[in-house]
Design an enzyme around this catalytic site. Sequence first.
Site, PDB file in Angstrom:
ATOM      1  N   VAL A   1       0.841  -1.193   0.000  1.00 38.95           N
ATOM      2  CA  VAL A   1       0.000   0.000   0.000  1.00 38.95           C
ATOM      3  C   VAL A   1       0.880   1.248   0.000  1.00 38.95           C
ATOM      4  CG1 VAL A   1      -1.795   1.273   1.234  1.00 38.95           C
ATOM      5  CG2 VAL A   1      -1.786  -1.230   1.305  1.00 38.95           C
ATOM      6  N   CYS A   2       0.588   2.158  -0.922  1.00 41.00           N
ATOM      7  CA  CYS A   2       1.276   3.452  -0.924  1.00 41.00           C
ATOM      8  C   CYS A   2       0.240   4.530  -1.200  1.00 41.00           C
ATOM      9  CB  CYS A   2       2.443   3.481  -1.906  1.00 41.00           C
ATOM     10  SG  CYS A   2       1.992   3.571  -3.639  1.00 41.00           S
ATOM     11  N   ALA A   3       0.702   5.731  -1.441  1.00 40.47           N
ATOM     12  CA  ALA A   3      -0.232   6.844  -1.609  1.00 40.47           C
ATOM     13  C   ALA A   3      -1.167   6.607  -2.795  1.00 40.47           C
ATOM     14  CB  ALA A   3       0.527   8.155  -1.765  1.00 40.47           C
TER      15      ALA A   3
END
Length: 99
Positions: A6-8
């Site tokens: 998960v990232c931005a």
Amino acid sequence: MKILLVCAGGMSTSILMKKMESFWKEAGEELDIKAVGLAEYQDVYQNYDIVMVGPQVSYRLKEVKENTGLPCAAIQSFDYAVANCPNIMKLAQKLYAEK
């Protein structure tokens, strides 16, 4: 092992995901991995064993952990930046052992 990254927005993590796939394959390890943005993880986390978040969203780690109930950790900034797959694999294996 099934890992949700998960990232931005899911973009920078997609690059890391490709490198991780290659590293795991060379190590003879099975890996199912997907990169998503913060807005998407709640729709897909049920299909994964662990969640790893990029350093840019590590401030949301507690929230992700509470929402998913899965073992979660933030990837260290340096390991993320240089795609240090050996260190990332160690972190993933540690999380997987908590499952």
